[in-house]
Design an enzyme around this catalytic site. Structure first.
Site, PDB file in Angstrom:
ATOM      1  N   HIS A  83       0.463  -1.066   0.089  1.00 35.36           N
ATOM      2  CA  HIS A  83      -0.057   0.147  -0.019  1.00 35.36           C
ATOM      3  C   HIS A  83       1.261   1.288   0.158  1.00 35.36           C
ATOM      4  O   HIS A  83       0.896   2.527  -0.948  1.00 35.36           O
ATOM      5  CB  HIS A  83      -0.754   0.174   1.367  1.00 35.36           C
ATOM      6  CG  HIS A  83      -1.757   0.893   1.266  1.00 35.36           C
ATOM      7  ND1 HIS A  83      -3.112   1.117   1.865  1.00 35.36           N
ATOM      8  CD2 HIS A  83      -2.142   2.454  -0.076  1.00 35.36           C
ATOM      9  CE1 HIS A  83      -3.855   1.913   1.987  1.00 35.36           C
ATOM     10  NE2 HIS A  83      -3.561   2.499   1.082  1.00 35.36           N
ATOM     11  N   TRP A  86       3.762   5.354   5.032  1.00 32.47           N
ATOM     12  CA  TRP A  86       3.507   6.717   6.044  1.00 32.47           C
ATOM     13  C   TRP A  86       3.741   6.837   7.287  1.00 32.47           C
ATOM     14  O   TRP A  86       4.264   6.606   8.504  1.00 32.47           O
ATOM     15  CB  TRP A  86       1.657   6.395   6.168  1.00 32.47           C
ATOM     16  CG  TRP A  86       1.127   5.129   5.246  1.00 32.47           C
ATOM     17  CD1 TRP A  86       1.228   5.144   3.696  1.00 32.47           C
ATOM     18  CD2 TRP A  86      -0.333   4.912   5.365  1.00 32.47           C
ATOM     19  NE1 TRP A  86       0.300   4.991   3.360  1.00 32.47           N
ATOM     20  CE2 TRP A  86      -0.355   4.449   4.088  1.00 32.47           C
ATOM     21  CE3 TRP A  86      -1.031   4.714   6.463  1.00 32.47           C
ATOM     22  CZ2 TRP A  86      -1.782   3.835   3.925  1.00 32.47           C
ATOM     23  CZ3 TRP A  86      -2.018   3.986   6.515  1.00 32.47           C
ATOM     24  CH2 TRP A  86      -2.433   3.164   5.217  1.00 32.47           C
ATOM     25  N   TYR A  94      -2.354  11.977  11.998  1.00 30.03           N
ATOM     26  CA  TYR A  94      -1.141  12.278  10.919  1.00 30.03           C
ATOM     27  C   TYR A  94      -1.391  13.306  10.023  1.00 30.03           C
ATOM     28  O   TYR A  94      -2.489  13.601  10.379  1.00 30.03           O
ATOM     29  CB  TYR A  94      -1.509  10.972   9.758  1.00 30.03           C
ATOM     30  CG  TYR A  94      -2.063  10.293   9.157  1.00 30.03           C
ATOM     31  CD1 TYR A  94      -3.193  10.382   9.862  1.00 30.03           C
ATOM     32  CD2 TYR A  94      -2.627  11.140   8.312  1.00 30.03           C
ATOM     33  CE1 TYR A  94      -4.549   9.779   9.288  1.00 30.03           C
ATOM     34  CE2 TYR A  94      -3.878  10.919   7.182  1.00 30.03           C
ATOM     35  CZ  TYR A  94      -4.239   9.953   7.636  1.00 30.03           C
ATOM     36  OH  TYR A  94      -6.012   9.930   7.191  1.00 30.03           O
ATOM     37  N   GLU A 143       0.318   7.571  -3.157  1.00 24.13           N
ATOM     38  CA  GLU A 143       0.860   7.738  -1.765  1.00 24.13           C
ATOM     39  C   GLU A 143       2.294   8.288  -1.956  1.00 24.13           C
ATOM     40  O   GLU A 143       2.556   9.253  -0.694  1.00 24.13           O
ATOM     41  CB  GLU A 143       1.901   6.414  -1.783  1.00 24.13           C
ATOM     42  CG  GLU A 143       0.080   5.412  -1.960  1.00 24.13           C
ATOM     43  CD  GLU A 143      -0.039   4.736  -0.636  1.00 24.13           C
ATOM     44  OE1 GLU A 143      -0.148   4.805   0.316  1.00 24.13           O
ATOM     45  OE2 GLU A 143      -1.610   5.595  -0.919  1.00 24.13           O
ATOM     46  N   LYS A 146       0.438  11.764  -1.080  1.00 28.86           N
ATOM     47  CA  LYS A 146      -0.473  12.065  -0.173  1.00 28.86           C
ATOM     48  C   LYS A 146       0.763  11.817   1.627  1.00 28.86           C
ATOM     49  O   LYS A 146       0.472  12.507   2.048  1.00 28.86           O
ATOM     50  CB  LYS A 146      -1.495  11.272  -0.210  1.00 28.86           C
ATOM     51  CG  LYS A 146      -2.484  11.274   1.390  1.00 28.86           C
ATOM     52  CD  LYS A 146      -3.116  10.435   1.306  1.00 28.86           C
ATOM     53  CE  LYS A 146      -4.310  10.636   2.909  1.00 28.86           C
ATOM     54  NZ  LYS A 146      -5.454   9.357   2.890  1.00 28.86           N
ATOM     55  N   HIS A 147       1.461  10.924   1.251  1.00 29.62           N
ATOM     56  CA  HIS A 147       2.043  10.617   2.626  1.00 29.62           C
ATOM     57  C   HIS A 147       3.824  11.107   2.516  1.00 29.62           C
ATOM     58  O   HIS A 147       4.260  12.013   2.948  1.00 29.62           O
ATOM     59  CB  HIS A 147       2.494   8.794   2.635  1.00 29.62           C
ATOM     60  CG  HIS A 147       1.127   8.546   2.972  1.00 29.62           C
ATOM     61  ND1 HIS A 147      -0.134   8.869   3.896  1.00 29.62           N
ATOM     62  CD2 HIS A 147       0.173   8.092   1.938  1.00 29.62           C
ATOM     63  CE1 HIS A 147      -1.289   8.573   4.154  1.00 29.62           C
ATOM     64  NE2 HIS A 147      -0.687   8.020   2.751  1.00 29.62           N
TER      65      HIS A 147
END
Ligand SMILES: *[C@@H]1O[C@H](CO)[C@@H](O)[C@H](O)[C@H]1NC(C)=O
Ligand SMILES: *[C@@H]1O[C@H](CO)[C@@H](O)[C@H](O)[C@H]1NC(C)=O
Ligand SMILES: *[C@@H]1O[C@H](CO)[C@@H](O)[C@H](O)[C@H]1NC(C)=O
Length: 278
Positions: A83, A86, A94, A143, A146-147
Site C-alpha cells: 500500500h 506513511w 497524521y 502514496e 499524500k504521504h
C-alpha cells in the site's frame, strides 16, 4: 495428473523465489548530520533534533502498509501487495498532502525511477505495488503525494548536491526504493501461513490468531484492517521508529501496532482466485 503436479510445483517455486532487486542502488547521499542527531531515534529522542533532515521529526512513527487485494485479485496469489510508507506523528495522528509543489504523476514517477537506473525496482513495483482499480501509477502517485511529501527528512533540501542530471529527483526514487526494501522483509503471506492462517473460501480466523502469527514472526503486533460490511481481512500496517538516520537510510525498529479495525472472530481470508501469477 501430470498437469496438476506441474502447476503445484510451479506455484511452490514462484512463492519460494520472490523477485529480488539489484542491491547496488544506494539511498541518498544526504546532508551531513551531527553526531548528536544520528545518535537519536525518532519519537524517542532525549534532546531536541538539530536538523530535521537527519532524524524524522514530522512523522516519527513510520507505517509500512499492505493490502490483501482478492477482489479484484491483484498481485501474486501467494503474496500481499504494497500500500505505502506513511509518516504518523508519535501519537498516531497524521497529516497528508504536505507540499503540493512536489506532487508527481504516475508517469513522472516511472520516468524518475528509470532515469535513476531503477529498472528492476520498477519491475518489482509492477508486480507487488498494485492499484486495485486503475493503473498502478495512480496508487504510486497517491502514496507519494499524500504521504511522502510529509516526511521532514525526505525533502529535496535534505539531499546535499544530489539532484544532478544522472540522478534526478533522487528523493522521489528513494521513497519507492526504501518502501520496496521494507516490504521485502515483511512477508505477511508467509507469516500468516506459518501460523496456520491461509486463504480459504470457508474457514474463518480470529483476530487473536492473526496477531499471534504476526507476533511470533516479528515480536510485536500490527494494525489489522478488515472490510466493514463483510469482515474480510484487507490490510496490515506495520509500525516503526527510525534509529540513527532519516526515513530512507535509518534503521527501522519494529513497534506494536495500533487498534485493529476487525471483528474479534469470524475474519475471512478469501483466496485470490484470478491472480496474475506469471
Ligand atoms: C525531540 O525532538 C523534537 C524536534 O526537535 C523536539 O521538539 C522535542 O522536544 C525533542 N524531545 C525531547 C525529549 O527533547
Ligand atoms: C480499492 O481500495 C480502496 C482503498 O482501500 C477502496 O476504498 C476501494 O473500495 C477499492 N476498490 C475496489 C474496486 O475494490
Ligand atoms: C549525481 O548524484 C549521484 C547520487 O544521487 C552521485 O552518486 C553521483 O556521483 C552524482 N554525479 C555527479 C556527476 O555529480
Amino acid at each position: 495428473m501430470y498437469t496438476k503436479a506441474l502447476i503445484i510445483s510451479f506455484a511452490a517455486i514462484a512463492a519460494a523465489t520472490p523477485l529480488s532487486i539489484r542491491s547496488d542502488y544506494t539511498v541518498g547521499p544526504f546532508n551531513t548530520c551531527s553526531a548528536s542527531d544520528t545518535a537519536q531515534t525518532s519519537c524517542r529522542n532525549t534532546t531536541a533534533i538539530q536538523d530535521d533532515c537527519c532524524i524524522e521529526t514530522r512523522g516519527g512513527q513510520l507505517l509500512l502498509t499492505q493490502f490483501w487485494d482478492w477482489n479484484p485479485a491483484k498481485g501474486p496469489s501467494a503474496s500481499w501487495t504494497i500500500h505505502g510508507l506513511w509518516p504518523d506523528r508519535c501519537d498516531g495522528t497524521y497529516e497528508g498532502y504536505c507540499d503540493p509543489s512536489r506532487e508527481v504523476t504516475g508517469d513522472q514517477i516511472t520516468e524518475i525511477i528509470q532515469k535513476n537506473g531503477g529498472h528492476n525496482l520498477l519491475r518489482y513495483m509492477r508486480r507487488y505495488w498494485k492499484d486495485n482499480a486503475s493503473v498502478d501509477g495512480n496508487l504510486w502517485s497517491h502514496e507519494y503525494n499524500k504521504h511522502a511529501t510529509c516526511f521532514s527528512s525526505g525533502r529535496p533540501e535534505c539531499y546535499a548536491s544530489t539532484n544532478n542530471a544522472t540522478h534526478p529527483q533522487k528523493d522521489v526514487f528513494d521513497y519507492f526504493y526504501r518502501t520496496v526494501e521494507l516490504f521485502k522483509g515483511l512477508d505477511t503471506y508467509k507469516v500468516l501461513k506459518a501460523g496456520g492462517i491461509v486463504p480459504s473460501k470457508t474457514k474463518t480466523y480470529s483476530l487473536e490468531e492473526i496477531q499471534n502469527a504476526i507476533k511470533k514472526a516479528f515480536g510485536v503486533t500490527a494494525t489489522v484492517g478488515c472490510t466493514k460490511e463483510t469482515g474480510e481481512i484487507a490490510e496490515v500496517w506495520y509500525h516503526f521508529h527510525v534509529k540513527g538516520g532519516n526515513v530512507y537510510n535509518g534503521e527501522y525498529l519494529h513497534i506494536d501496532g495500533g487498534k485493529s479495525f476487525c471483528p474479534e472472530t469470524g475474519i475471512k481470508y478469501p483466496p485470490k482466485e484470478k491472480a496474475e501469477d506469471n
